[in-house]
Design a protein around this motif. Structure first.
Motif, short mmCIF file in Angstrom:
data_model
loop_
_atom_site.label_atom_id
_atom_site.label_comp_id
_atom_site.label_asym_id
_atom_site.label_seq_id
_atom_site.Cartn_x
_atom_site.Cartn_y
_atom_site.Cartn_z
N MET A 214 0.82 -1.36 0.04
CA MET A 214 -0.11 -0.02 -0.12
C MET A 214 0.88 1.23 0.04
N VAL A 215 2.04 1.33 0.93
CA VAL A 215 2.81 2.40 0.77
C VAL A 215 3.35 2.81 -0.34
N GLU A 216 4.00 1.54 -1.05
CA GLU A 216 4.63 1.71 -2.23
C GLU A 216 3.82 2.27 -3.18
N GLU A 217 2.71 1.80 -3.39
CA GLU A 217 1.80 2.37 -4.41
C GLU A 217 1.35 3.86 -4.10
N LEU B 95 6.88 10.61 11.08
CA LEU B 95 5.73 11.02 11.12
C LEU B 95 4.49 10.20 11.13
N VAL B 96 4.43 9.23 10.53
CA VAL B 96 3.31 8.16 10.23
C VAL B 96 3.12 7.73 11.75
N LEU B 97 4.30 7.14 12.44
CA LEU B 97 4.23 6.79 13.75
C LEU B 97 3.59 7.77 14.80
N ALA B 98 4.22 8.99 14.69
CA ALA B 98 3.91 9.86 15.49
C ALA B 98 2.39 10.25 15.66
N VAL C 233 -1.84 2.53 11.80
CA VAL C 233 -0.96 3.01 11.25
C VAL C 233 -1.21 3.19 9.62
N ALA C 234 -2.26 2.30 9.03
CA ALA C 234 -2.60 2.61 7.73
C ALA C 234 -3.22 3.81 7.51
N GLU C 235 -3.98 4.00 8.58
CA GLU C 235 -4.95 5.40 8.54
C GLU C 235 -3.80 6.55 8.52
N ALA C 236 -2.93 6.42 9.53
CA ALA C 236 -1.72 7.44 9.51
C ALA C 236 -1.18 7.69 8.34
N VAL C 237 -0.87 6.45 7.61
CA VAL C 237 -0.26 6.69 6.17
C VAL C 237 -1.13 7.75 5.40
N GLU C 238 -2.48 7.64 5.39
CA GLU C 238 -3.25 8.41 4.57
C GLU C 238 -3.37 9.64 4.95
N LEU C 239 -3.11 9.88 6.24
CA LEU C 239 -3.15 11.41 6.87
C LEU C 239 -1.83 12.10 6.46
N GLU D 84 -2.04 13.06 2.79
CA GLU D 84 -3.09 14.37 2.76
C GLU D 84 -2.37 15.46 3.13
N ARG D 85 -1.56 15.34 4.29
CA ARG D 85 -0.66 16.48 4.56
C ARG D 85 0.22 16.75 3.50
N TRP D 86 0.73 15.86 2.82
CA TRP D 86 1.79 16.16 1.81
C TRP D 86 1.17 16.67 0.58
#
Length: 321
Positions: free
Chosen positions: A1-4, A243-246, A255-261, A264-266
Motif C-alpha cells: 500500500m505504501v509503495e503504491e 511522522l506516520v508513527l507519531a 498505522v494504515a490510517e496515519a499513512v493516509e493522513l 493528505e498533509r503532503w
C-alpha cells in the motif's frame, strides 16, 4: 500500500525531474576515492554505497553543477549519510559522542583543518576536510557562516533525537515535525545551491520571510516523503521518530490510517509550496535571476528526493509496474 502511494505522489508531483549528465561519472569517482581516505569499505560496503547512489542524489538536486562541483557536493552528501548512519543506525553513537562530533565538525568548518577537536578524527574527518576544501576557498565568509550554522543545527537535531531515543519517550506530532526539519539536512542543501551556481544571495534576501517559508515547506515535503518510504524500518528502530508513527500514536489510529493522513498533509503542503513560489516578489533585476535559481534549487531538492528515494537501494522499493 505504501509503495503504491509513493509512486502515486510521484506521478502527481508538479515539479519536473532533473539529473546531471555527470552523475554516473561522479558516482564512479566517489567509489574510487572513498577507500583512499581510509574509510573501512570492503567490496560489500562499496557495493551498498554504489547502489545507494549518493552522487546520483546530488546530481538530481544540482543538475546544472559543473563536474568538479558535483564531486564536491557528492562527497559532502556521502559524509552526511555516513554521519546519519552513525547517529541513527542500529549501532548508533551515544548522544555524548554525537555532541563531540558536532563540536569537531564546527571547529573544522569555522577554523579550517589545522585545528583539531578530540571528538572528531579519522576517515570521517578526512572526507569532510577534502569535501570542504573548494567551498572554503571559493565562497565568502558570510556564506561559510551560513553553511556552518545549517550544519550545526542539523547535528544538534541528531543529538536531540538521540537523547529522545535514549529516554524512550516518543515525540508528539508538533515536536517531531520541528525536530525533523533539523535532522533532514535540507537546510544544509540550500546554501549549496549558491555554491554550484556561483552567486551568493544577500542575507536579507536569503532570510526573507517568504523564502524561509518556502524552504520550510520544501523541507517538510522531502522529509515526509522519506518518512513514508522508511516507515517499516522506522517501526523497528526509530522510537517513534517518523511522522506516520507519531500521528498514529497521538491520534490513536491504525498505522494504515496515519499513512493516509500523512499523504493528505503532503498534498496540501505541495499546493501551498507551489502557491508560495508563485507569490515571490521581484527583488530587482540584479537579484531576480539568483532568487529564481534558489527557488529552482529548493524545488529540485523536493523532486530529487522523491526520485532518488524510489531508485536508491537505501529504500528497497519495488520498481513501478
Amino acid at each position: 500500500m505504501v509503495e503504491e502511494l509513493l509512486w502515486s505522489l510521484r506521478s502527481t508531483c508538479p515539479i519536473p525531474p532533473r539529473l546531471s549528465p555527470y552523475a554516473e561519472g561522479v558516482q564512479d569517482w566517489l567509489l574510487e576515492r572513498l577507500p583512499r581516505l581510509g574509510l573501512p569499505l570492503g567490496t560489500e560496503a562499496l557495493h551498498r554505497l554504489d547502489r545507494a547512489g549518493f552522487a546520483r542524489y546530488a546530481g538530481r538536486l544540482y543538475p546544472d553543477a559543473s563536474e568538479p562541483d558535483l564531486r564536491t557536493v557528492a562527497a559532502l552528501f556521502t559524509w552526511f549519510f555516513l554521519v546519519d548512519d552513525a547517529c541513527d543506525g542500529p549501532d548508533r553513537l551515544p548522544s555524548e559522542q554525537i555532541r563531540a562530533l558536532r563540536r569537531g565538525t564546527l571547529t573544522l568548518l569555522h577554523d579550517g583543518p589545522r585545528r583539531r577537536h578530540p571528538g572528531f578524527g579519522g576517515p570521517l574527518r578526512r572526507l569532510l576536510v577534502e569535501a570542504w576544501r573548494a567551498p572554503r576557498r571559493r565562497m565568502p565568509a558570510r556564506w561559510r557562516l551560513r553553511f556552518a550554522d545549517a550544519v550545526g543545527d542539523h547535528l544538534d537535531g541528531n543529538w536531540r533525537e538521540a537523547v529522545a531515543k535514549e529516554s524512550g519517550q516518543p515525540p508528539g506530532v508538533d515536536d517531531y515535525i520541528a525536530l525533523r526539519r533539523a535532522t533532514s539536512a535540507a537546510y544544509v542543501s540550500y546554501p549549496l545551491i549558491e555554491f554550484v551556481g556561483g552567486r551568493v544571495l544577500p542575507d536579507a534576501v536569503y532570510h526573507h520571510p517568504l523564502l524561509r517559508r518556502i524552504g520550510t515547506l520544501g523541507n517538510d515535503l522531502l522529509s515526509w516523503y522519506n518518512d513514508l518510504a522508511s516507515m517499516e524500518r522506522d517501526r523497528v528502530t526509530s522510537g517513534g521518530h517518523n511522522l506516520v508513527l507519531a500521528l498514529a500514536a497521538e491520534r490513536n489510529v491504525p498505522v494504515a490510517e496515519a499513512v493516509e493522513l500523512v499523504a493528505e498533509r503532503w498534498r496540501d503542503t505541495m499546493a501551498r509550496f507551489q502557491a508560495q513560489c508563485r507569490a515571490v516578489p521581484s527583488f530587482g533585476p540584479a537579484l531576480d535571476g539568483s532568487v529564481a535559481t534558489h527557488l529552482d534549487g529548493v524545488a529540485n531538492a523536493v523532486r530529487g528526493t522523491i526520485d532518488w528515494t524510489l531508485e536508491s537501494a537505501r529504500y528497497p522499493l519495488h520498481p513501478h509496474p
